[in-house]
Scaffold this active site. Sequence first.
Site, PDB file in Angstrom:
ATOM      1  CE  LYS A 263      -0.327   0.069   4.997  1.00 61.53           C
ATOM      2  NZ  LYS A 263      -1.018  -0.497   6.156  1.00 61.53           N
TER       3      LYS A 263
ATOM      4  CE1 TYR B 191      15.354  30.985   2.857  1.00 59.91           C
ATOM      5  CE2 TYR B 191      15.400  28.599   2.549  1.00 59.91           C
ATOM      6  CZ  TYR B 191      15.239  29.879   2.033  1.00 59.91           C
ATOM      7  OH  TYR B 191      14.971  30.042   0.713  1.00 59.91           O
TER       8      TYR B 191
HETATM    9  C1  LIG Z   1      -0.212  -1.426   6.756  1.00 56.31           C
HETATM   10  C2  LIG Z   1      -0.778  -2.678   7.304  1.00 56.31           C
HETATM   11  C3  LIG Z   1       0.064  -3.742   7.669  1.00 56.31           C
HETATM   12  C4  LIG Z   1       1.564  -3.640   7.667  1.00 56.31           C
HETATM   13  O1  LIG Z   1       1.973  -2.966   8.822  1.00 56.31           O
HETATM   14  P1  LIG Z   1       3.543  -2.791   9.156  1.00 56.31           P
HETATM   15  O2  LIG Z   1       3.527  -2.287  10.553  1.00 56.31           O
HETATM   16  O3  LIG Z   1       4.078  -1.781   8.200  1.00 56.31           O
HETATM   17  O4  LIG Z   1       4.152  -4.120   9.001  1.00 56.31           O
HETATM   18  C5  LIG Z   1      -0.539  -4.921   8.072  1.00 56.31           C
HETATM   19  N1  LIG Z   1      -1.886  -5.045   8.107  1.00 56.31           N
HETATM   20  C6  LIG Z   1      -2.720  -4.041   7.774  1.00 56.31           C
HETATM   21  C7  LIG Z   1      -4.187  -4.256   7.837  1.00 56.31           C
HETATM   22  C8  LIG Z   1      -2.197  -2.825   7.366  1.00 56.31           C
HETATM   23  O5  LIG Z   1      -3.025  -1.826   7.042  1.00 56.31           O
END
Ligand SMILES: *Cc1c(COP(=O)(O)O)cnc(C)c1O
Length: 334
Positions: free
Chosen positions: A3, A221
């Site tokens: 994702k 800055y």
């Molecule tokens: C993003 C997500 C994960 C992965 O989580 P990490 O902490 O990055 O390993 C697992 N399950 C769901 C439902 C998620 O949304």
Amino acid sequence: MIKANAYGHGVQRVVEALPDADGFAILEINAAIQLRNSGFTQPILLLEGVFSAAELTACAEFDLAIALHLPMHIEWLEQAQLSRPIAVFLKLNTGMNRLGFPAESAPAWAERLACCPNVASVTVMTHFACADEPSKGIDRQWQRFLAATQSLALPTSSANSAAIFAYPQTHGTWVRPGLALYGSSPFSDQSAASLGLQTVMSLCSEVIATQTVAAGESVGYGASFIAPAPMKIGIVACGYADGYPRHAPTGTPVWVAGQKTRLLGRVSMDMLCIDLTPWPELDVGSPVELWGEHLPIDEVASAAGTLSYELINVRDSCARASADATLNGEWHCV
Ligand SMILES: *Cc1c(COP(=O)(O)O)cnc(C)c1O
């Protein structure tokens, strides 16, 4: 878990690097379809399910598994005319209180799904709120999940990166590594290397100018850094527009030509300043790594008061500049 554009790494790049993955999970149906069309035959899960009944048609056509987290989703499935049945993940809320059915209702929903001809298989899933925090842990959520699902004898999925390491009993049928897949530690007190994780992303640039400043002169800055003594400053072609954290303070580690130095003053949009005082021989053209193989991203994140989740989301402009880089290659911002 791919994702959020594969946590900033680029879906396409990551998918090509992981041809043997058992499956991928993503949010956007269009990206999932593209992945299927590119020849990936393993399971693909839409993590937040479908957003309309119409999307179910494409899920069947492209063999996409979906999370179900609202009664409406189940009604859509029951009413749909599909070319083939769909694999579903019944999302159970065990205490995260974000998405999912109350865990206790799992047997009733599972029974209903078992009667639905549009359902090819049911996996029960949940998500932990505190798997990365040993003092809080997952006990209550895990007990609730077990109590609700043990009698069902269905495939399960509950472990994110932190739970994969900390709670092997939660592995079940499918683990869901996100952050760990990209080489970062999910724990604030354990390094990625100590967990056996390898660096995936390196954010690299180079020194494009140097300055010699006298004691009392400022850098950048806001004149927020004032040299306590004569100093040699390196100007690096990378700033917050490239995804470097704008709030990283003076002292944040930076790697330059084999040396570990520190950020000085405020990060600009396209540039930042580093201390080259101890290395008079380093000049324009010296390679710089903002994080990566030589400098763990978690160290930079910690110095900047953030998490590597935020840092790896390098800007598109930055990632695009190196679209031909390999996964272990570099994000060149120059
Ligand atoms: C993003 C997500 C994960 C992965 O989580 P990490 O902490 O990055 O390993 C697992 N399950 C769901 C439902 C998620 O949304």
